[in-house]
Scaffold this motif. Structure first.
Motif, PDB file in Angstrom:
ATOM      1  N   ALA A   1     -17.198   4.615 -26.040  1.00 46.40           N
ATOM      2  CA  ALA A   1     -17.415   5.390 -27.267  1.00 46.40           C
ATOM      3  C   ALA A   1     -17.788   6.832 -26.944  1.00 46.40           C
ATOM      4  O   ALA A   1     -17.339   7.774 -27.607  1.00 46.40           O
ATOM      5  CB  ALA A   1     -18.521   4.730 -28.097  1.00 46.40           C
TER       6      ALA A   1
ATOM      7  N   ALA B   1     -14.662   8.755 -25.516  1.00 45.69           N
ATOM      8  CA  ALA B   1     -13.511   8.886 -26.412  1.00 45.69           C
ATOM      9  C   ALA B   1     -13.173  10.361 -26.606  1.00 45.69           C
ATOM     10  O   ALA B   1     -14.026  11.235 -26.409  1.00 45.69           O
ATOM     11  CB  ALA B   1     -13.823   8.231 -27.755  1.00 45.69           C
TER      12      ALA B   1
ATOM     13  N   SER C   1     -19.447   8.463 -32.483  1.00 50.51           N
ATOM     14  CA  SER C   1     -20.524   7.494 -32.640  1.00 50.51           C
ATOM     15  C   SER C   1     -21.777   7.958 -31.913  1.00 50.51           C
ATOM     16  O   SER C   1     -21.704   8.563 -30.841  1.00 50.51           O
ATOM     17  CB  SER C   1     -20.082   6.135 -32.091  1.00 50.51           C
ATOM     18  OG  SER C   1     -21.149   5.202 -32.133  1.00 50.51           O
TER      19      SER C   1
ATOM     20  N   ARG D   1     -25.125  11.589 -32.429  1.00 46.28           N
ATOM     21  CA  ARG D   1     -23.914  12.190 -31.864  1.00 46.28           C
ATOM     22  C   ARG D   1     -23.966  13.724 -31.845  1.00 46.28           C
ATOM     23  O   ARG D   1     -23.345  14.358 -30.985  1.00 46.28           O
ATOM     24  CB  ARG D   1     -22.670  11.714 -32.613  1.00 46.28           C
ATOM     25  CG  ARG D   1     -22.591  12.099 -34.070  1.00 46.28           C
ATOM     26  CD  ARG D   1     -21.279  11.611 -34.682  1.00 46.28           C
ATOM     27  NE  ARG D   1     -21.196  11.914 -36.102  1.00 46.28           N
ATOM     28  CZ  ARG D   1     -21.635  11.094 -37.066  1.00 46.28           C
ATOM     29  NH1 ARG D   1     -22.206   9.944 -36.746  1.00 46.28           N
ATOM     30  NH2 ARG D   1     -21.533  11.436 -38.339  1.00 46.28           N
TER      31      ARG D   1
END
Length: 393
Positions: A305, A308, A313, A384
């Motif tokens: 995540a 990415a 996230s 984030r």
């Protein structure tokens, strides 16, 4: 109405120039190299006359202090080095003020430690001060505050400081002036087969090709290795970085002009190509301006995540497998994966909980935090917006 920084002529550039101790002081006698300094001042003034804004990052406080105190070499004791720097900093600034003053050019002194930039409000205050000085036509002269800095709060060297300055003010160029014309694959003084490196667009590939094990001068704090670290920092902020000879300061103008006119030939130098997608100001500050207080280890799902193409996230407790170090909420920590003995740092972020709290809630769902801790400050461990990756897929 646009701010002053956006009203400038499109031809105007913001340029950070870093000059090292070996270009300012004689390594043996510690006397100032007035020819180098005078040439540097004239080059800065020429850039100013063309409408460019210039920040000068300078070393040599210790070297200048040694000359004033008639000491032969840099002392090993920290307090003694700080005392020598305190003596030398005033003398060094007086020298710059005198040289620039001959042409009526005002200068300003800024002394910084890494702690000064760790707080977001102080970081922004420093940026605003630099921008205001440049808009006033002043040449800021920046140095690390060696009289109070210690190992834990040092930038490490002025190469790193200059890269951080370049990122702070969104400079167009960072010039790292050294005692050779460019970066070589090895030390050209000891290896006649060393080849010049003129362009670098991939730092990882470059590090496999070159040897930078040689240290700086006896007065300085680093050699070519620190310049590569600085270049890596600066290009991440979108700043073109140049290594060139500090005794040939006219190179600065010639390199810039050759960039603007393809028919001109630039003198020998090394160019580090700026990244096309530089980090945003806040994320750049998190990555390079904040001390890393500890490490959070994450599982494969959380790592994917974070890595990415775009971080969508936050980091939640469920993806955390271990915690190392002691930190409190709102400090910065490294985010890493671990496979056996191999540790790979993939990101950095500002935590919402302390190391003790994270250890208690790791592997738990967000809904369980209240039951475990008795309170909830945030559903996530790192939001984030406060997370930046340090590695790509």
């Amino acid at each position: 109405m646009l701010p002053k920084s956006q009203q400038r002529d499109k031809q105007s550039l913001t340029i950070v120039v870093k000059i090292g101790t070996s270009s300012i002081c004689n390594e043996v006698t510690h006397f100032p190299l007035l020819s180098n300094l005078s040439a540097l001042v004239e080059s800065v003034l020429h850039l100013r006359s063309l409408g460019h804004r210039v920040v000068l990052v300078t070393s040599a406080a210790v070297g200048t202090g040694l000359r004033r105190l008639n000491m032969a070499e840099k002392p090993s004791k920290l307090a003694a080095r700080q005392a020598v720097a305190a003596v030398g900093q005033g003398r060094l600034m007086a020298l710059y003020d005198d040289l620039f003053g001959q042409f009526g050019q005002p200068v300003a002194q800024l002394l910084l430690t890494k702690n000064d930039l760790a707080d977001r409000s102080q970081y922004l205050n420093a940026v605003n001060c630099l921008e205001e000085l440049l808009d006033m036509g002043v040449v800021p002269i920046v140095n690390e505050n060696d009289t109070i800095s210690t190992q834990g709060i040092r930038f490490g060297d002025n190469d790193t400081l200059s890269a951080i300055m370049a990122g702070m003010i969104k400079a167009d160029y960072l010039f790292l002036l050294t005692d050779v014309d460019c970066l070589y694959t090895d030390n050209p003084r000891t290896n006649p087969d060393a080849q010049p490196v003129t362009v670098c667009d991939d730092m990882a590939t470059l590090m496999d090709k070159v040897s930078v094990s040689s240290m700086g001068s006896s007065l300085g704090t680093g050699g070519m290795a620190t310049k590569l670290i600085a270049a890596d920092l600066a290009i991440a902020a979108g700043v073109i970085t140049i290594i060139t000879n500090g005794s040939k300061t006219k190179n600065i103008h010639q390199i810039i002009e050759a960039d603007r006119n393809a028919e001109l030939t630039a003198p020998l130098h090394t160019r580090f190509v700026a990244k096309n997608n530089p980090l945003l100001d806040r994320k750049w500050w998190i990555q390079y301006g904040l001390h890393t207080a500890g490490t959070i280890f994450v599982d494969e799902g959380a790592a994917k995540a974070i890595l990415a193409p775009r971080i969508k996230s936050s980091l939640f407790a469920a993806g955390i497998v271990d915690v190392e170090g002691s930190f409190v909420a709102q400090q910065a920590v490294a985010i890493a994966t671990r496979q056996g003995d191999t540790v790979q740092v993939i990101g950095k972020g500002i935590v919402n909980y302390s190391s003790i709290e994270v250890s208690r809630v790791k592997r738990c769902h967000s809904a369980e935090i209240a039951n475990i801790l008795g309170y909830v400050d945030s559903e996530c461990i790192i939001h984030r917006d406060n997370l930046v990756r340090t590695k790509s897929l």
